[in-house]
Scaffold this motif. Structure first.
Motif, PDB file in Angstrom:
ATOM      1  N   TYR A   8       0.769  -1.336  -0.146  1.00 58.36           N
ATOM      2  CA  TYR A   8      -0.033   0.258   0.352  1.00 58.36           C
ATOM      3  C   TYR A   8       0.959   0.929   0.048  1.00 58.36           C
ATOM      4  O   TYR A   8       1.732   1.413   0.691  1.00 58.36           O
ATOM      5  CB  TYR A   8      -0.904   0.126   1.147  1.00 58.36           C
ATOM      6  CG  TYR A   8      -2.133  -1.182   1.197  1.00 58.36           C
ATOM      7  CD1 TYR A   8      -3.205  -0.448   0.472  1.00 58.36           C
ATOM      8  CD2 TYR A   8      -2.030  -2.000   1.999  1.00 58.36           C
ATOM      9  CE1 TYR A   8      -4.092  -1.919  -0.040  1.00 58.36           C
ATOM     10  CE2 TYR A   8      -3.117  -3.227   1.567  1.00 58.36           C
ATOM     11  CZ  TYR A   8      -4.262  -2.718   1.534  1.00 58.36           C
ATOM     12  OH  TYR A   8      -4.916  -3.413   1.028  1.00 58.36           O
ATOM     13  N   ASP A   9       1.003   2.023  -1.251  1.00 57.96           N
ATOM     14  CA  ASP A   9       0.680   3.516  -0.833  1.00 57.96           C
ATOM     15  C   ASP A   9       0.445   4.596  -0.403  1.00 57.96           C
ATOM     16  O   ASP A   9      -1.122   4.761  -0.107  1.00 57.96           O
ATOM     17  CB  ASP A   9       1.721   3.623  -2.522  1.00 57.96           C
ATOM     18  CG  ASP A   9       2.560   2.900  -3.308  1.00 57.96           C
ATOM     19  OD1 ASP A   9       3.993   2.728  -2.203  1.00 57.96           O
ATOM     20  OD2 ASP A   9       2.293   2.487  -3.971  1.00 57.96           O
ATOM     21  N   GLY A  50      -1.917   7.094  -0.216  1.00 58.15           N
ATOM     22  CA  GLY A  50      -3.069   7.685  -0.578  1.00 58.15           C
ATOM     23  C   GLY A  50      -4.366   6.915  -1.237  1.00 58.15           C
ATOM     24  O   GLY A  50      -5.016   6.865  -1.504  1.00 58.15           O
ATOM     25  N   ASP A  51      -3.585   5.496  -0.915  1.00 54.39           N
ATOM     26  CA  ASP A  51      -4.522   3.365  -1.118  1.00 54.39           C
ATOM     27  C   ASP A  51      -5.360   3.624  -0.458  1.00 54.39           C
ATOM     28  O   ASP A  51      -5.290   4.012   0.580  1.00 54.39           O
ATOM     29  CB  ASP A  51      -3.249   2.578  -2.106  1.00 54.39           C
ATOM     30  CG  ASP A  51      -2.293   2.312  -2.561  1.00 54.39           C
ATOM     31  OD1 ASP A  51      -2.900   3.703  -3.680  1.00 54.39           O
ATOM     32  OD2 ASP A  51      -1.871   1.791  -2.633  1.00 54.39           O
ATOM     33  N   ARG A  52      -6.572   3.290  -1.007  1.00 56.60           N
ATOM     34  CA  ARG A  52      -7.656   2.640   0.060  1.00 56.60           C
ATOM     35  C   ARG A  52      -7.374   1.575   0.376  1.00 56.60           C
ATOM     36  O   ARG A  52      -7.192   0.978  -0.142  1.00 56.60           O
ATOM     37  CB  ARG A  52      -8.944   3.296  -0.699  1.00 56.60           C
ATOM     38  CG  ARG A  52     -10.410   2.972   0.132  1.00 56.60           C
ATOM     39  CD  ARG A  52     -11.629   3.018  -0.663  1.00 56.60           C
ATOM     40  NE  ARG A  52     -12.944   3.199  -0.294  1.00 56.60           N
ATOM     41  CZ  ARG A  52     -13.232   2.286   0.030  1.00 56.60           C
ATOM     42  NH1 ARG A  52     -13.282   0.870  -0.739  1.00 56.60           N
ATOM     43  NH2 ARG A  52     -14.413   2.157   0.286  1.00 56.60           N
ATOM     44  N   LEU A  53      -7.910   1.239   1.761  1.00 51.32           N
ATOM     45  CA  LEU A  53      -7.526  -0.085   2.349  1.00 51.32           C
ATOM     46  C   LEU A  53      -9.205  -0.679   2.224  1.00 51.32           C
ATOM     47  O   LEU A  53     -10.157   0.035   1.774  1.00 51.32           O
ATOM     48  CB  LEU A  53      -7.684   0.169   4.615  1.00 51.32           C
ATOM     49  CG  LEU A  53      -6.913   0.399   4.519  1.00 51.32           C
ATOM     50  CD1 LEU A  53      -6.470   0.062   6.081  1.00 51.32           C
ATOM     51  CD2 LEU A  53      -5.228   0.128   3.457  1.00 51.32           C
ATOM     52  N   VAL A  94      -3.635   5.931   8.933  1.00 51.02           N
ATOM     53  CA  VAL A  94      -4.258   5.975   7.842  1.00 51.02           C
ATOM     54  C   VAL A  94      -5.322   6.866   7.883  1.00 51.02           C
ATOM     55  O   VAL A  94      -5.164   6.808   9.190  1.00 51.02           O
ATOM     56  CB  VAL A  94      -4.802   4.343   8.076  1.00 51.02           C
ATOM     57  CG1 VAL A  94      -4.454   3.474   7.547  1.00 51.02           C
ATOM     58  CG2 VAL A  94      -6.340   4.459   9.181  1.00 51.02           C
ATOM     59  N   LEU A  95      -6.117   7.605   7.515  1.00 50.53           N
ATOM     60  CA  LEU A  95      -7.195   8.139   7.892  1.00 50.53           C
ATOM     61  C   LEU A  95      -7.959   7.889   7.334  1.00 50.53           C
ATOM     62  O   LEU A  95      -8.284   6.683   6.250  1.00 50.53           O
ATOM     63  CB  LEU A  95      -6.273   9.610   6.927  1.00 50.53           C
ATOM     64  CG  LEU A  95      -5.319  10.259   6.988  1.00 50.53           C
ATOM     65  CD1 LEU A  95      -5.153  11.486   5.104  1.00 50.53           C
ATOM     66  CD2 LEU A  95      -5.622  11.233   7.922  1.00 50.53           C
ATOM     67  N   VAL A 139      -4.430   5.369   3.845  1.00 53.20           N
ATOM     68  CA  VAL A 139      -2.735   5.150   3.587  1.00 53.20           C
ATOM     69  C   VAL A 139      -2.205   6.419   4.012  1.00 53.20           C
ATOM     70  O   VAL A 139      -2.789   7.431   2.664  1.00 53.20           O
ATOM     71  CB  VAL A 139      -1.871   4.459   3.120  1.00 53.20           C
ATOM     72  CG1 VAL A 139      -0.625   4.185   3.828  1.00 53.20           C
ATOM     73  CG2 VAL A 139      -2.636   2.931   3.108  1.00 53.20           C
ATOM     74  N   ARG A 140      -2.157   7.390   5.434  1.00 52.43           N
ATOM     75  CA  ARG A 140      -2.025   8.431   5.729  1.00 52.43           C
ATOM     76  C   ARG A 140      -0.578   8.525   4.570  1.00 52.43           C
ATOM     77  O   ARG A 140       0.535   8.265   4.492  1.00 52.43           O
ATOM     78  CB  ARG A 140      -1.525   8.889   7.139  1.00 52.43           C
ATOM     79  CG  ARG A 140      -1.313  10.375   7.195  1.00 52.43           C
ATOM     80  CD  ARG A 140      -1.232  10.442   8.755  1.00 52.43           C
ATOM     81  NE  ARG A 140       0.100  10.256   8.884  1.00 52.43           N
ATOM     82  CZ  ARG A 140       1.256  11.130   8.749  1.00 52.43           C
ATOM     83  NH1 ARG A 140       0.585  11.771   7.934  1.00 52.43           N
ATOM     84  NH2 ARG A 140       1.826  10.589   9.271  1.00 52.43           N
TER      85      ARG A 140
END
Length: 131
Positions: A32-33, A35-38, A68-69, A78-79
């Motif tokens: 995960y980079d 900005g990627d959504r979990l 994360v946000l 991912v923050r």
């Protein structure tokens, strides 16, 4: 007593899920980079055969760690570690409060520094030193 391979596997705990995603976000083989959504919490809960609250608790742990946000209705992302903690929408409330407090402290220190500079100039002009 050893469990046989046929024994049913226990579902993961929130701590297990948080550790898995922590590694996927920060580990050497991160998937995960910023900005990627979990995965959606409901989807992940179904896939892992756990309660929705378990996944929400795992995501909350990651948010409290600043990884994360969470954005209502949008998901968990991912923050970006380059952005100061607490400044992005969906940050942990603790980090948001800390960022606001640090900003207030920074402003107060700037004002005090300016006052100190003025006092030093004033004292220096009243007491000229002879060479």
């Amino acid at each position: 007593m050893d469990q046989s391979p046929e024994a049913p596997k226990q579902p993961p705990t929130a701590k297990d899920i948080a550790a898995e995603f922590r590694a996927k976000i920060t580990g050497p083989d991160s998937t995960y980079d910023p900005g990627d959504r979990l995965p959606a919490a409901r989807t992940l809960a179904k896939e892992r055969h756990v309660q929705l609250m378990t996944v929400q608790s795992a995501y909350s742990q990651l948010r409290d760690e600043g990884l994360v946000l969470s954005q209502q209705g949008r998901g968990t992302f991912v923050r970006d570690p380059a952005a100061p903690l607490g400044t992005q929408p969906g940050s942990s409330p603790a980090y948001t409060a800390l960022a606001a407090e640090l900003s207030t402290i920074h402003d107060a220190l700037r004002v005090l520094g300016e006052r100190l500079d003025r006092l030093e100039r004033l004292v220096g002009s009243e007491n000229p030193q002879s060479p």
